[in-house]
Write a protein that holds these residues in place. Structure first.
Motif, PDB file in Angstrom:
ATOM      1  N   SER A  68       0.541  -1.221  -0.332  1.00  0.00           N
ATOM      2  CA  SER A  68      -0.366   0.240   0.429  1.00  0.00           C
ATOM      3  C   SER A  68       0.649   1.267   0.090  1.00  0.00           C
ATOM      4  CB  SER A  68      -0.647  -0.017   0.931  1.00  0.00           C
ATOM      5  OG  SER A  68      -0.120  -0.133   2.268  1.00  0.00           O
ATOM      6  N   THR A  70       0.263   5.823   0.905  1.00  0.00           N
ATOM      7  CA  THR A  70      -0.831   7.291   1.128  1.00  0.00           C
ATOM      8  C   THR A  70      -0.222   8.293   1.142  1.00  0.00           C
ATOM      9  OG1 THR A  70       0.635   6.503   3.397  1.00  0.00           O
ATOM     10  CG2 THR A  70      -1.517   5.129   3.174  1.00  0.00           C
ATOM     11  N   ALA A  79      -4.889   9.729   1.582  1.00  0.00           N
ATOM     12  CA  ALA A  79      -5.269   8.830   0.909  1.00  0.00           C
ATOM     13  C   ALA A  79      -4.971   7.870   0.632  1.00  0.00           C
ATOM     14  CB  ALA A  79      -5.110   9.235  -0.586  1.00  0.00           C
ATOM     15  N   GLN A  93      -7.036  -0.907  -5.211  1.00  0.00           N
ATOM     16  CA  GLN A  93      -8.060  -0.385  -4.489  1.00  0.00           C
ATOM     17  C   GLN A  93      -7.789   0.223  -3.800  1.00  0.00           C
ATOM     18  OE1 GLN A  93      -9.760  -4.134  -2.504  1.00  0.00           O
ATOM     19  NE2 GLN A  93      -9.725  -5.370  -3.664  1.00  0.00           N
ATOM     20  N   SER A  94      -8.466   1.474  -3.887  1.00  0.00           N
ATOM     21  CA  SER A  94      -9.101   2.472  -3.248  1.00  0.00           C
ATOM     22  C   SER A  94     -10.546   3.653  -3.139  1.00  0.00           C
ATOM     23  CB  SER A  94      -7.774   3.803  -3.744  1.00  0.00           C
ATOM     24  OG  SER A  94      -8.384   4.716  -2.956  1.00  0.00           O
ATOM     25  N   SER A  95     -10.630   4.173  -2.301  1.00  0.00           N
ATOM     26  CA  SER A  95     -11.675   4.760  -2.696  1.00  0.00           C
ATOM     27  C   SER A  95     -11.845   5.894  -3.690  1.00  0.00           C
ATOM     28  CB  SER A  95     -12.798   5.547  -1.375  1.00  0.00           C
ATOM     29  OG  SER A  95     -11.805   6.339  -1.098  1.00  0.00           O
ATOM     30  N   LEU A  96     -10.625   6.576  -3.875  1.00  0.00           N
ATOM     31  CA  LEU A  96     -10.462   7.034  -5.092  1.00  0.00           C
ATOM     32  C   LEU A  96     -10.513   7.215  -6.722  1.00  0.00           C
ATOM     33  CD1 LEU A  96      -6.839   8.419  -3.219  1.00  0.00           C
ATOM     34  CD2 LEU A  96      -8.965   9.518  -3.318  1.00  0.00           C
ATOM     35  N   THR A  99     -15.447   4.359 -10.559  1.00  0.00           N
ATOM     36  CA  THR A  99     -16.093   3.394 -10.308  1.00  0.00           C
ATOM     37  C   THR A  99     -17.137   3.698 -11.869  1.00  0.00           C
ATOM     38  OG1 THR A  99     -17.562   3.685  -9.122  1.00  0.00           O
ATOM     39  CG2 THR A  99     -15.785   2.140  -8.296  1.00  0.00           C
TER      40      THR A  99
END
Length: 125
Positions: A68, A70, A79, A93-96, A99
């Motif tokens: 990972s 950040t 992030a 994989q990241s919310s950033l 999608t």
């Protein structure tokens, strides 16, 4: 005339913007490399950037990694990106990450109709 040219050159040199190189201090730097091809490292800087990765040799001779990293966004939030990199490629994989939009309901109905037609032996050419 020479004094005027010299004065202009000095004025331009003095007026030129002065840039300072940003200095980043490492807070942590740990690295392990083993003879069997496995490795791991973790690095952390005072500007909020962190990374930790471990790796090994894959069945096909490739290097498999997981880890990972950040970093700090412009709004001050942190992030996080986690990842696996192996014979299937790089898989973050990241919310950033963007999608896709959800499919409309009618698409599911059309897929069901197409499946029923295939099961009944209907073929379109």
């Amino acid at each position: 005339m020479q004094i005027i040219v010299l004065t202009c050159l000095v004025a331009v040199a003095v007026a030129a913007p002065q840039f300072e190189e940003p200095v980043v201090e490492l807070l942590r730097d740990e690295r392990v490399f083993n003879e069997d091809g496995t490795f791991s490292y973790a690095v952390e800087a005072d500007n909020g950037i962190k990374t930790a990765v471990s790796g090994s040799i894959g069945a096909g001779g490739q290097i498999n990694q997981e880890g990972s990293y950040t970093f700090i966004l412009e709004d001050g939030t942190q992030a996080l990106v986690s990842f696996v990199a192996n014979e299937n490629g790089f898989q973050p994989q990241s919310s950033l990450l963007p999608t896709p939009h959800p499919l409309p309901e009618h698409v599911f109905e059309l897929l069901e109709i197409a499946e029923r037609q295939r099961a009944a032996g209907i073929v379109f050419e």
